[in-house]
Each structure stands twice: as C-alpha cells, then as structure tokens.
Design a protein around this motif. Sequence first.
Motif, mmCIF file in Angstrom:
data_model
loop_
_atom_site.group_PDB
_atom_site.id
_atom_site.type_symbol
_atom_site.label_atom_id
_atom_site.label_comp_id
_atom_site.label_asym_id
_atom_site.label_seq_id
_atom_site.Cartn_x
_atom_site.Cartn_y
_atom_site.Cartn_z
ATOM 1 N N ASN A 3 0.438 -1.118 0.070
ATOM 2 C CA ASN A 3 0.098 -0.185 -0.827
ATOM 3 C C ASN A 3 0.784 1.320 0.199
ATOM 4 O O ASN A 3 2.027 1.771 0.130
ATOM 5 C CB ASN A 3 -0.978 -0.425 0.895
ATOM 6 N N THR A 4 0.499 2.240 -0.387
ATOM 7 C CA THR A 4 0.934 3.242 -0.454
ATOM 8 C C THR A 4 1.766 4.008 0.893
ATOM 9 O O THR A 4 2.485 4.864 0.296
ATOM 10 C CB THR A 4 -0.394 4.900 -0.586
ATOM 11 N N ALA A 5 1.292 3.547 1.671
ATOM 12 C CA ALA A 5 1.877 4.598 3.286
ATOM 13 C C ALA A 5 3.846 3.703 2.744
ATOM 14 O O ALA A 5 4.661 4.593 3.493
ATOM 15 C CB ALA A 5 1.549 4.222 4.515
ATOM 16 N N ALA A 6 3.751 2.669 2.684
ATOM 17 C CA ALA A 6 5.166 1.779 2.826
ATOM 18 C C ALA A 6 5.801 2.400 1.253
ATOM 19 O O ALA A 6 7.377 2.436 1.737
ATOM 20 C CB ALA A 6 4.760 0.460 2.662
ATOM 21 N N CYS A 7 4.774 2.508 0.138
ATOM 22 C CA CYS A 7 5.888 3.064 -0.724
ATOM 23 C C CYS A 7 6.269 4.535 -0.500
ATOM 24 O O CYS A 7 7.226 4.134 -0.969
ATOM 25 C CB CYS A 7 4.335 3.349 -1.987
ATOM 26 N N HIS A 15 3.174 8.219 13.497
ATOM 27 C CA HIS A 15 1.980 7.051 13.717
ATOM 28 C C HIS A 15 1.985 5.998 13.560
ATOM 29 O O HIS A 15 0.857 4.698 13.754
ATOM 30 C CB HIS A 15 1.197 7.738 12.964
ATOM 31 N N LEU A 16 2.777 5.444 12.681
ATOM 32 C CA LEU A 16 2.995 4.135 12.538
ATOM 33 C C LEU A 16 4.252 3.176 12.829
ATOM 34 O O LEU A 16 5.613 3.275 11.956
ATOM 35 C CB LEU A 16 3.578 4.275 11.111
ATOM 36 N N PRO A 17 5.430 3.448 13.801
ATOM 37 C CA PRO A 17 6.346 2.860 14.350
ATOM 38 C C PRO A 17 6.875 2.252 14.088
ATOM 39 O O PRO A 17 8.447 2.144 13.912
ATOM 40 C CB PRO A 17 6.041 3.155 15.968
ATOM 41 N N GLU A 18 5.928 1.216 13.748
ATOM 42 C CA GLU A 18 7.158 -0.388 13.211
ATOM 43 C C GLU A 18 7.736 -0.772 11.817
ATOM 44 O O GLU A 18 8.536 -0.763 11.762
ATOM 45 C CB GLU A 18 5.747 -1.387 13.411
ATOM 46 N N MET A 19 6.335 0.644 10.767
ATOM 47 C CA MET A 19 7.315 0.651 10.085
ATOM 48 C C MET A 19 8.507 2.011 9.857
ATOM 49 O O MET A 19 9.170 1.265 9.195
ATOM 50 C CB MET A 19 5.778 1.068 9.086
ATOM 51 N N TYR A 20 8.465 3.009 10.632
ATOM 52 C CA TYR A 20 9.329 3.521 11.246
ATOM 53 C C TYR A 20 10.793 2.289 10.873
ATOM 54 O O TYR A 20 12.165 3.232 10.451
ATOM 55 C CB TYR A 20 9.682 4.779 11.835
ATOM 56 N N GLU A 21 10.705 2.044 12.301
ATOM 57 C CA GLU A 21 11.804 1.035 12.820
ATOM 58 C C GLU A 21 12.621 0.457 11.178
ATOM 59 O O GLU A 21 13.808 0.340 10.840
ATOM 60 C CB GLU A 21 11.614 0.099 13.550
ATOM 61 N N SER A 22 11.805 -0.436 10.321
ATOM 62 C CA SER A 22 12.092 -0.875 9.275
ATOM 63 C C SER A 22 12.435 -0.085 8.575
ATOM 64 O O SER A 22 13.310 -0.598 7.536
ATOM 65 C CB SER A 22 10.884 -1.424 8.404
ATOM 66 N N LEU A 23 12.363 1.032 8.381
ATOM 67 C CA LEU A 23 12.948 2.211 7.289
ATOM 68 C C LEU A 23 14.323 2.662 7.419
ATOM 69 O O LEU A 23 15.294 3.354 6.885
ATOM 70 C CB LEU A 23 11.781 3.254 7.310
ATOM 71 N N LEU A 24 14.475 2.338 9.067
ATOM 72 C CA LEU A 24 15.407 3.055 9.322
ATOM 73 C C LEU A 24 16.898 1.919 8.979
ATOM 74 O O LEU A 24 18.176 1.791 8.617
ATOM 75 C CB LEU A 24 15.460 3.372 11.139
ATOM 76 N N LYS A 25 16.114 0.401 9.096
ATOM 77 C CA LYS A 25 16.694 -0.580 8.765
ATOM 78 C C LYS A 25 17.251 -0.420 7.269
ATOM 79 O O LYS A 25 18.676 -0.978 6.694
ATOM 80 C CB LYS A 25 16.485 -1.856 8.861
ATOM 81 N N ILE A 26 16.595 -0.262 6.769
ATOM 82 C CA ILE A 26 16.957 -0.077 5.012
ATOM 83 C C ILE A 26 17.410 0.984 4.759
ATOM 84 O O ILE A 26 18.934 0.519 4.068
ATOM 85 C CB ILE A 26 15.000 0.255 4.559
ATOM 86 N N GLN A 27 17.507 1.581 5.207
ATOM 87 C CA GLN A 27 18.431 3.126 5.529
ATOM 88 C C GLN A 27 19.510 2.690 5.769
ATOM 89 O O GLN A 27 20.833 3.845 4.921
ATOM 90 C CB GLN A 27 17.899 4.191 6.297
ATOM 91 N N ASP A 62 -3.427 7.835 3.450
ATOM 92 C CA ASP A 62 -4.725 8.947 3.887
ATOM 93 C C ASP A 62 -4.918 8.127 5.272
ATOM 94 O O ASP A 62 -5.284 8.744 6.124
ATOM 95 C CB ASP A 62 -5.940 8.628 2.748
ATOM 96 N N TYR A 63 -5.285 6.528 5.298
ATOM 97 C CA TYR A 63 -5.251 6.323 6.402
ATOM 98 C C TYR A 63 -4.462 6.336 7.906
ATOM 99 O O TYR A 63 -4.459 6.443 8.829
ATOM 100 C CB TYR A 63 -6.426 4.431 6.663
ATOM 101 N N GLY A 64 -3.135 5.320 6.921
ATOM 102 C CA GLY A 64 -1.736 5.586 8.321
ATOM 103 C C GLY A 64 -1.143 7.729 9.141
ATOM 104 O O GLY A 64 -0.977 7.350 10.044
ATOM 105 N N ILE A 65 -1.589 7.910 7.883
ATOM 106 C CA ILE A 65 -1.277 9.286 8.251
ATOM 107 C C ILE A 65 -2.351 9.979 8.376
ATOM 108 O O ILE A 65 -1.854 11.051 9.369
ATOM 109 C CB ILE A 65 0.141 9.765 7.503
ATOM 110 N N MET A 66 -3.117 10.413 7.454
ATOM 111 C CA MET A 66 -2.907 12.171 6.864
ATOM 112 C C MET A 66 -4.737 11.745 7.703
ATOM 113 O O MET A 66 -4.321 13.196 8.684
ATOM 114 C CB MET A 66 -3.757 12.026 5.857
ATOM 115 N N GLU A 67 -4.725 11.421 8.290
ATOM 116 C CA GLU A 67 -5.942 11.048 9.162
ATOM 117 C C GLU A 67 -5.840 11.078 10.453
ATOM 118 O O GLU A 67 -6.597 11.015 11.270
ATOM 119 C CB GLU A 67 -6.967 9.535 9.115
ATOM 120 N N ARG A 68 -4.415 10.805 10.947
ATOM 121 C CA ARG A 68 -4.035 10.840 12.333
ATOM 122 C C ARG A 68 -3.162 11.901 12.809
ATOM 123 O O ARG A 68 -2.925 12.967 14.050
ATOM 124 C CB ARG A 68 -3.221 9.605 12.980
#
Length: 358
Positions: free
Chosen positions: A86-90, A215-227, A252-258
């Motif tokens: 989905n778009t948040a991960a993209c 708002h998506l801390p687990e995704m952020y941790e994955s992004l740090l590893k990728i970085q 939209d749901y993961g970030i913009m609505e929050r």
Amino acid sequence: MLTALIMAGGEGTRFWPLSRKDNPKQFLKLNDDQKTMLQETVERIKELVPIEQVFIATNAAYQEAIKKQLDGIPLENIIVEPMKRNTAACIGLSSVVIENKYPGSTMIVLPADHLIKDEKKFIDILSKAVMTAATGKNLVTLGIKPTHPETGYGYIHYGNHLHTIDGDQVFEVQNFTEKPDLDTAKEFLEAGNYLWNSGMFIWQLDSILYNIEKHLPEMYESLLKIQKALGTDAEKKVIKNEFEQIESVSIDYGIMERADDIFVIPSSFGWDDLGSWPALERVKKVDDDGNVVIGKHYGIDTTNSIIHSPNKVVTTIGLDEVVIVDTEDAILICDKKRAQEVKEIRNILAEDGLEDCL
C-alpha cells in the motif's frame, strides 16, 4: 531542493481488459496518441522538478517498461518495491531513498495515471503547496473542487482558513472521508466545504518521516534498517525482509487521518483520475449520439455508450449506457453505471485460474 515521487505500481484494474498486469493504465495512451499517462505526469512537472530529481516507485514487473518510457531518468531513481504494501510503505521507502540522495529536500507525491488539463494552473498551485509545506511539520494536499456528487472519490473536509497565496486559499483539514454513497456525496456538495481527494501530497522529507515515526512506529523501525542498508550489498535483501513485515496501510489512513498540521489547497485545474471506462467521456470526443467510439462501430439506436474496439468492427442495436471493450483475448460488456465493478470481474477470473486474461 524539490524532488518528486511518482507512484506507478498500480494495475489499473477498473480499465480491464485494456489495462493488464503487464501493461497497466499508467503505460496506456488514454488522453492522446502521443504520450502515456506516466510520460505526461513527468512532462508536466519538468518546470518545477528536473528529470534527475524525479523518482518512480513501482514493482519489479514494470521496471523495464519505465526505463523505456522515461529516457534520461537515472536508474537509481526507479524505486522497486518487492511486494505490495500500500501507499504508506511505498512513500516511506521512497522517502528514505530520496533522503539518502537529496537530504533535506521537499517531496511532491503524485499518482502516475491522472489527467490534468490546465497544466499552467496546476504548476501554480503546486508551487504554492511547496511554500506551505516549508513551514514546521506541515503536510499539504491538493483537494479538487467537486462539480457533482461523485461516489468514486474520497473526500477532504476542510475547516479554518490558514492564509491566502496570490488568490489561492489554504485551509486546515478537519478529516478525510472514504468514498461515500450517493446521498452522502450530495450532502458534501451542498455543504461546500468538502473537496475530492486527489491523492497528491507535498511535504518536507523530515516532516513525513517524523509522522511515520509518530503514527506508524513499527514501519519507521523497518525504514531505519532499510536506510542503513542503502548502497550496500545487502540492500535488496534488507528491503525484502522488512517489507514482508511492514503493515499494509494507505497513507491516508496511516498518516493523513491521524497527523496534525494537515492543510489543503482547493484546486480547479481540470483534474480527472480516469478511474473507470466512463471517464473517457471527459477526455475523448463524444459523437452526436453521446457515444465515445475508439475503433469502428456501426449502430442503430445506440446512445450514451463507450465502445473501444481498435481491431474489430462492433455493431449494436438498441443499446443505451453500456461499455463495450474488445481486446485480442477478452471482451467486456457492462452497464456503464456499474463500470466500477470491473475489478470484481478480474477477481472472478483470478479465482477460476484465468491469470492470462488479467
């Protein structure tokens, strides 16, 4: 510095059977006979963002097609997602890749398959959105002023006026609403403070990464590893491993609505997401009977229909409000009012093992 992310990984399911897995909507020439939707998207922003600062997010199946269609784009600017998330991960993956190459830049996020008629006005609005995104942790989106009660789009409900930039107003976003039913869409239109959600976003890289962390801390941790893995031999492996664990959620749901500090600029620049076959009525010539015909058609009492058949003669009698699409291996015939359901037909074909038709 300005960078642009163009999301080009979708399959364009509602334009089946012309749009296929190996040749989706963004690679089709739906607006004219010269450029694909993807090429038009890159072309229209060149005044703001040169090609070397444009990034394309896609999947491995479309990588070669993008290379062929976008002459001059650096190969490292094609960001390949290992799987759909989905778009948040993209956007998250693309943000760390772009931050690695152009740290501190402002990112413009655009879908690859939208029509924009007034490109001068679009660039003007986009420039004003960039100015608004430059302050604090602002996340900015472009909302389209609705012209009718549309049920195929999400909506943005806006509130307090923030400021005006050369005649264009900027408002605080109160909330985002999913695609409504017809009665609700009519209420939104009458209320006057709802806009169509265009799916276009503008923000500083550190602003979107800050909001992903919040708002998506687990995704952020994955992004740090990728970085940390970018530019190393382990890059592809790490991206794949982390994507397998990342939550599939829309931006939209993961970030913009929050998030706080979300702003929208009401816009009118001839926008259309060309979401389904009836949209061709807005971009193609309509004949005296209200039909859009691509190819050869001979009809008796056939009105208000979409007929796409470049290779075969189509004949019809006594039809109104239908869609007929003929390709080499598939034919679609449907009520025009139900054209949004085309993607469900694809699901039925997939369940029956007819993958070659998708």
